[in-house]
Design an enzyme around this catalytic site. Structure first.
Site, PDB file in Angstrom:
ATOM      1  N   SER A  21       5.553  -6.438  -3.815  1.00 25.82           N
ATOM      2  CA  SER A  21       4.505  -6.864  -2.940  1.00 25.82           C
ATOM      3  C   SER A  21       4.887  -8.052  -2.054  1.00 25.82           C
ATOM      4  O   SER A  21       5.686  -9.031  -1.757  1.00 25.82           O
ATOM      5  CB  SER A  21       3.218  -6.284  -3.540  1.00 25.82           C
ATOM      6  OG  SER A  21       1.878  -6.350  -3.346  1.00 25.82           O
ATOM      7  N   ASN A  22       3.262  -8.522  -1.361  1.00 27.58           N
ATOM      8  CA  ASN A  22       3.536  -9.138  -0.453  1.00 27.58           C
ATOM      9  C   ASN A  22       2.113  -9.860  -0.836  1.00 27.58           C
ATOM     10  O   ASN A  22       1.160  -9.480  -2.052  1.00 27.58           O
ATOM     11  CB  ASN A  22       3.844  -9.071   0.534  1.00 27.58           C
ATOM     12  CG  ASN A  22       2.594  -7.723   1.401  1.00 27.58           C
ATOM     13  OD1 ASN A  22       1.220  -8.397   1.966  1.00 27.58           O
ATOM     14  ND2 ASN A  22       3.410  -6.909   1.569  1.00 27.58           N
ATOM     15  N   ARG A  23       1.200 -10.995   0.123  1.00 30.10           N
ATOM     16  CA  ARG A  23       0.357 -11.531  -0.276  1.00 30.10           C
ATOM     17  C   ARG A  23      -0.762 -10.928   0.354  1.00 30.10           C
ATOM     18  O   ARG A  23      -1.473 -12.051   0.352  1.00 30.10           O
ATOM     19  CB  ARG A  23       0.715 -13.176  -0.421  1.00 30.10           C
ATOM     20  CG  ARG A  23       1.234 -14.082  -0.772  1.00 30.10           C
ATOM     21  CD  ARG A  23       1.522 -15.623  -0.296  1.00 30.10           C
ATOM     22  NE  ARG A  23       0.313 -16.116   0.016  1.00 30.10           N
ATOM     23  CZ  ARG A  23       0.557 -17.333   0.312  1.00 30.10           C
ATOM     24  NH1 ARG A  23       1.422 -17.689   1.511  1.00 30.10           N
ATOM     25  NH2 ARG A  23      -0.638 -17.956   1.026  1.00 30.10           N
TER      26      ARG A  23
END
Length: 218
Positions: A21-23
């Site tokens: 995933s990412n931030r």
């Protein structure tokens, strides 16, 4: 107007407990949905996994993975006057999702990845969208050059570009500063402000652009 807005990250599973995933927090997309509702527009909000409540009045559609978000966009895009793709969709996913939790046995682990669905890039070519198309570009270098290239390559009417290497804006922040990249190399800089205030400006610019479209440059 009827608007489709995507927001938040996607999660691409590795095994039952891990994912890529990412931030992205989803705050910018949710702020856009709230601002659009405040302005009287009808909003479909397709959201990845976030921890913030949805604005009142939106049609909320949940999507976990890039494929799920693509499928939801395909269902709801028809009939929209504008689409704002602010979600931070994962570019890659594991080729194989392991059925059981991976055990920490080897010193190194190699994952084979494949490209996910290009949601923004599919809007014109595959999904036949003819409304006002807005994409986002989160960059760490050559902000305007990368955003302008993306504008042309994806067939967008506007790219909202922000430099995520700057502290205090973008991911994990309640504030943002962006540059709107438009056809013909035109840009509009919107200074650092709350994402709520920025979203209201963006919705106003998009509505004005639809009502008074600039000539398309061939």
């Amino acid at each position: 107007m009827r608007l489709l807005i995507t927001a938040g990250p996607t999660r691409e599973p590795i095994d039952p407990v891990r994912f890529l995933s990412n931030r992205s927090s989803g705050r910018m997309g949710y702020a856009l949905a709230e601002a659009a509702c405040e302005a009287g527009h009808e909003v479909v909000l397709i959201s990845g996994p976030v921890t913030i409540p949805a604005p009142e009045g939106v049609t909320l559609v949940h999507a976990e993975t890039a494929r799920e978000m693509f499928d939801a966009v395909q269902i709801y895009l028809s009939g929209c006057d504008a689409a704002i793709f602010s979600a931070a969709v994962a570019d890659y996913r594991p080729v194989q999702v392991v059925a059981q939790k991976l055990k920490k046995t080897a010193d190194k682990l190699t994952l084979e990845l494949e490209r996910t669905e290009d949601i923004l890039g599919s809007a014109r070519s595959k999904l036949g969208f003819r409304g006002f198309l807005v994409g986002f570009a989160a960059e760490t270098e050559n902000l305007i050059a990368h955003a302008q290239e993306k504008l042309v390559r994806k067939g967008c009417d506007m790219i909202v570009a922000n430099d995520v290497s700057q502290a205090g804006i973008g991911f994990d922040s309640v504030e943002n500063a962006v540059t709107l990249c438009l056809p013909g190399g035109r840009t509009i800089a919107l200074p650092k402000q709350s994402k709520t205030a920025l979203a209201r400006e963006l919705i106003a610019v998009i509505a004005s652009s639809i009502q008074h479209p600039a000539p398309r440059i061939q």
